[in-house]
Structure formats: structure tokens, C-alpha cells
Design a protein around this motif. Structure first.
Motif, PDB file in Angstrom:
ATOM      1  N   VAL A 238       0.817  -1.212   0.000  1.00 38.57           N
ATOM      2  CA  VAL A 238       0.000   0.000   0.000  1.00 38.57           C
ATOM      3  C   VAL A 238       0.855   1.267   0.000  1.00 38.57           C
ATOM      4  O   VAL A 238       2.011   1.254   0.406  1.00 38.57           O
ATOM      5  CB  VAL A 238      -0.956   0.021   1.220  1.00 38.57           C
ATOM      6  CG1 VAL A 238      -1.968  -1.116   1.150  1.00 38.57           C
ATOM      7  CG2 VAL A 238      -0.192  -0.037   2.536  1.00 38.57           C
ATOM      8  N   VAL A 239       0.226   2.335  -0.444  1.00 32.12           N
ATOM      9  CA  VAL A 239       0.797   3.671  -0.355  1.00 32.12           C
ATOM     10  C   VAL A 239       0.021   4.369   0.754  1.00 32.12           C
ATOM     11  O   VAL A 239      -1.217   4.395   0.731  1.00 32.12           O
ATOM     12  CB  VAL A 239       0.665   4.422  -1.694  1.00 32.12           C
ATOM     13  CG1 VAL A 239       1.177   5.846  -1.567  1.00 32.12           C
ATOM     14  CG2 VAL A 239       1.407   3.673  -2.797  1.00 32.12           C
ATOM     15  N   VAL A 240       0.738   4.896   1.749  1.00 34.96           N
ATOM     16  CA  VAL A 240       0.109   5.454   2.943  1.00 34.96           C
ATOM     17  C   VAL A 240       0.661   6.850   3.221  1.00 34.96           C
ATOM     18  O   VAL A 240       1.875   7.052   3.222  1.00 34.96           O
ATOM     19  CB  VAL A 240       0.378   4.554   4.171  1.00 34.96           C
ATOM     20  CG1 VAL A 240      -0.263   5.128   5.424  1.00 34.96           C
ATOM     21  CG2 VAL A 240      -0.111   3.141   3.925  1.00 34.96           C
ATOM     22  N   ARG A 241      -0.254   7.794   3.470  1.00 31.22           N
ATOM     23  CA  ARG A 241       0.161   9.136   3.907  1.00 31.22           C
ATOM     24  C   ARG A 241       0.284   9.112   5.418  1.00 31.22           C
ATOM     25  O   ARG A 241      -0.633   8.742   6.126  1.00 31.22           O
ATOM     26  CB  ARG A 241      -0.871  10.181   3.476  1.00 31.22           C
ATOM     27  CG  ARG A 241      -0.480  11.588   3.942  1.00 31.22           C
ATOM     28  CD  ARG A 241      -1.463  12.630   3.491  1.00 31.22           C
ATOM     29  NE  ARG A 241      -2.764  12.373   4.110  1.00 31.22           N
ATOM     30  CZ  ARG A 241      -3.917  12.739   3.566  1.00 31.22           C
ATOM     31  NH1 ARG A 241      -3.966  13.339   2.408  1.00 31.22           N
ATOM     32  NH2 ARG A 241      -5.044  12.484   4.191  1.00 31.22           N
TER      33      ARG A 241
ATOM     34  N   ALA B 250       3.713  10.519   1.064  1.00 34.01           N
ATOM     35  CA  ALA B 250       3.295   9.126   1.189  1.00 34.01           C
ATOM     36  C   ALA B 250       4.506   8.213   1.280  1.00 34.01           C
ATOM     37  O   ALA B 250       5.588   8.528   0.811  1.00 34.01           O
ATOM     38  CB  ALA B 250       2.430   8.739  -0.008  1.00 34.01           C
ATOM     39  N   THR B 251       4.275   7.052   1.879  1.00 37.94           N
ATOM     40  CA  THR B 251       5.288   6.009   1.970  1.00 37.94           C
ATOM     41  C   THR B 251       4.702   4.723   1.394  1.00 37.94           C
ATOM     42  O   THR B 251       3.480   4.556   1.346  1.00 37.94           O
ATOM     43  CB  THR B 251       5.759   5.805   3.425  1.00 37.94           C
ATOM     44  OG1 THR B 251       6.859   4.895   3.437  1.00 37.94           O
ATOM     45  CG2 THR B 251       4.658   5.292   4.325  1.00 37.94           C
TER      46      THR B 251
ATOM     47  N   VAL C 122      -3.690   0.820  -3.237  1.00 39.44           N
ATOM     48  CA  VAL C 122      -3.071  -0.494  -3.209  1.00 39.44           C
ATOM     49  C   VAL C 122      -2.253  -0.657  -4.495  1.00 39.44           C
ATOM     50  O   VAL C 122      -2.750  -0.374  -5.595  1.00 39.44           O
ATOM     51  CB  VAL C 122      -4.145  -1.602  -3.108  1.00 39.44           C
ATOM     52  CG1 VAL C 122      -3.520  -2.991  -3.206  1.00 39.44           C
ATOM     53  CG2 VAL C 122      -4.929  -1.461  -1.816  1.00 39.44           C
ATOM     54  N   VAL C 123      -1.020  -1.097  -4.337  1.00 37.87           N
ATOM     55  CA  VAL C 123      -0.161  -1.344  -5.486  1.00 37.87           C
ATOM     56  C   VAL C 123      -0.619  -2.645  -6.140  1.00 37.87           C
ATOM     57  O   VAL C 123      -0.682  -3.677  -5.476  1.00 37.87           O
ATOM     58  CB  VAL C 123       1.321  -1.414  -5.071  1.00 37.87           C
ATOM     59  CG1 VAL C 123       2.201  -1.774  -6.272  1.00 37.87           C
ATOM     60  CG2 VAL C 123       1.765  -0.099  -4.451  1.00 37.87           C
TER      61      VAL C 123
END
Length: 136
Positions: free
Chosen positions: A81-84, A90-91, A127-128
Motif C-alpha cells: 500500500v501507499v500510505v500518507r 506518502a510512503t 493499493v499497489v
């Protein structure tokens, strides 16, 4: 969305839901082709750093790899996942369930703080669903 998607920065990814309606074609670093369905607001971004590079195992995402993200996909444990976190940048991490609690996992076994607890202030930006390298 299949076809061309915007390649954006981690700052833009962290604010994607807020900027999507005003996003202009020139705001992207580039437009990249994707053969997967990323939903109507899909995007791509580059991996930064080595936290998701694994020397062994099924997955490894080295610095510079392009991630293709579906912001509408359900973020389930085990998904990447990409999360702020802590603001707007984002990470990229794996969403992991540990003892009933959600964590963000760096898959590099030598990474300090491999597991970071997901907090109510964190926002999952997508979601990647595909990752690839640009070749020379």
C-alpha cells in the motif's frame, strides 16, 4: 483505468484524493502505460529508498521501480500500500496484521523500524497492483 496514468511524486500521492479533481496533464512527471485496471483515478509513482528492497524472497522493490496504484482497491493485510503519514508525503509498505493490529512493514530485513503501527491519522492512498522497472 488501463492505458496511460500519471507518474506522480510521493507528495502528490499523499494528497491524491484532494488534488485529483484539479489535476492537469502537465502536473505529472510523465504519463506511463499500464496494462492493469487501476480504477478511474489510478496513478503511478517511483519507489524511493531501500526499505522495500529484499535480498531474498518473492518480492523486492528497488529504488526507482515504478508502482502502479489503484486508490479504490481494498487495502487488506498482505497487500502493498501507499500510505500518507505525518502530513502529506506518502510512503510505500506492506500492510501486515500482527496480533490483531495493523502495521506497515518494510520488507528489507535489515531496515531499522521494520514494523510501524498503523495509526488513525494514517491514510491509505491506494493499493499497489503492479510494479515494473523502466529499462534502458
Amino acid at each position: 483505468m488501463k492505458g496511460r496514468v500519471p507518474l506522480i511524486s510521493s507528495v502528490q500521492a499523499g494528497m491524491w484524493t484532494e488534488i485529483i479533481d484539479n489535476f492537469q496533464p502537465g502536473d505529472a512527471e510523465a504519463w506511463v502505460e499500464c496494462h492493469r485496471d487501476l480504477g478511474p483515478h489510478g496513478y503511478a509513482l517511483r519507489v524511493k529508498g531501500e526499505s522495500m528492497t529484499a535480498p531474498t524472497g518473492e518480492y523486492s522493490f528497488p529504488h526507482g521501480m515504478i508502482l502502479y496504484v489503484n486508490p479504490s482497491a481494498e487495502p487488506l493485510p498482505g497487500k502493498f500500500v501507499v500510505v500518507r503519514r505525518n502530513g502529506h508525503e506518502a510512503t510505500f509498505k506492506r500492510l501486515t496484521l500482527v496480533d490483531g493490529e495493523m502495521y506497515l512493514e518494510a520488507i528489507n530485513p535489515d531496515w531499522p523500524n521494520r514494523y510501524i503501527k498503523l495509526t488513525p491519522d494514517d491514510h491509505i492512498c491506494g493499493v499497489v497492483v503492479y510494479a515494473g522497472l523502466e529499462l534502458p
